[in-house]
Scaffold this active site. Structure first.
Site, PDB file in Angstrom:
ATOM      1  N   HIS A 124       0.784  -1.333   0.140  1.00  0.00           N
ATOM      2  CA  HIS A 124       0.055   0.085   0.025  1.00  0.00           C
ATOM      3  C   HIS A 124       0.901   1.050  -0.102  1.00  0.00           C
ATOM      4  O   HIS A 124       0.677   2.259  -0.798  1.00  0.00           O
ATOM      5  CB  HIS A 124      -0.990   0.053   1.270  1.00  0.00           C
ATOM      6  CG  HIS A 124      -2.128  -0.742   1.060  1.00  0.00           C
ATOM      7  ND1 HIS A 124      -1.917  -2.498   1.033  1.00  0.00           N
ATOM      8  CD2 HIS A 124      -3.399  -0.868   0.816  1.00  0.00           C
ATOM      9  CE1 HIS A 124      -3.105  -3.034   1.083  1.00  0.00           C
ATOM     10  NE2 HIS A 124      -3.995  -1.816   0.866  1.00  0.00           N
ATOM     11  N   HIS A 166       1.469  -3.784   9.431  1.00  0.00           N
ATOM     12  CA  HIS A 166       2.686  -3.811   9.213  1.00  0.00           C
ATOM     13  C   HIS A 166       3.595  -3.392  10.335  1.00  0.00           C
ATOM     14  O   HIS A 166       3.302  -2.546  11.150  1.00  0.00           O
ATOM     15  CB  HIS A 166       2.950  -2.942   7.783  1.00  0.00           C
ATOM     16  CG  HIS A 166       2.704  -3.496   6.667  1.00  0.00           C
ATOM     17  ND1 HIS A 166       3.079  -4.459   5.932  1.00  0.00           N
ATOM     18  CD2 HIS A 166       1.404  -3.070   6.081  1.00  0.00           C
ATOM     19  CE1 HIS A 166       2.360  -4.650   4.869  1.00  0.00           C
ATOM     20  NE2 HIS A 166       1.386  -3.944   4.912  1.00  0.00           N
TER      21      HIS A 166
END
Length: 214
Positions: A124, A166
């Protein structure tokens, strides 16, 4: 039979990963403890979708066929190439490193398949950084769009960590990868005639100014 030893990262890399995990955990606790950021948690999922590869590909493919504007076709074709480049590179890097996602990550991500299950790098943030780089340095947009673009990249990166999708190193690596992809696209940017020729291979009608227009 004894099970073969699984490959493990060298000690120095393991130390970096452990430090990354520790710092990320502290950042998540700190960030989610702040009232302004905590109130934005409902928007993290929306941010996640704004830079997912599938919606971007679907949107850009639709844009190519719904809006037949010759002046925009070079941009549309090049962005499409950039998105494909990002998806392929991120997938290969994820498959190589195979870093597991944080323990606190919930299994509610929007369409997560194959290498998407791994953590490093953040696809992303690489995609957001690449798109921002292109619209700032390769195909410069008006400067009034720079602040919202940068806010989008930073907000997306923070949301990936605060959602525990993450680690900090993942989003940092994603941003760096996105910038590198933007630089590569700048070097490989297709000219108007080439982009229009590619478009003509798939479009029902020839466009004015294309190499094969008759």
């Amino acid at each position: 039979m004894t099970e073969p030893n699984k490959s493990r990262p060298p000690g120095w890399l393991r130390s970096i990963l452990n430090l990354d995990e520790e710092v990320t955990k502290k950042f998540v606790v700190w960030g989610n403890g702040l009232s302004p950021l905590h109130s934005l948690r409902l928007h993290y999922k929306a941010l996640e979708i704004t830079c997912h590869g599938i919606p971007w590909l679907a949107f850009w493919l639709s844009l190519n066929w719904l809006f037949n504007c010759p002046d925009l076709i070079p941009l549309q074709i090049n962005i499409l190439c950039a998105l494909i480049l990002d998806i392929v590179v991120v997938g290969l890097v994820k498959a190589f490193f195979r870093r597991r996602r944080p323990i606190g990550n919930k299994n509610d991500a929007f369409v997560q398949i194959g290498p998407d299950n791994y953590s490093f790098p953040s696809g992303h943030t690489s995609r957001a950084a690449m798109i921002a780089y292109i619209f700032m340095f390769v195909w410069p947009a008006s400067i009034i769009f720079y602040p919202p673009m940068l806010a989008w990249v930073v907000g997306l990166a923070m949301s990936r960590v605060l959602m525990e999708r993450h680690y900090l190193l993942d989003v940092g690596g994603g941003i760096l990868l996105g910038i590198l992809e933007g630089i590569v696209m700048n070097m490989l940017w297709l000219g108007d005639d080439t982009a229009k020729a590619i478009y003509n291979q798939f479009a029902d009608e020839k466009i004015e100014g294309g190499e094969y227009h008759v």
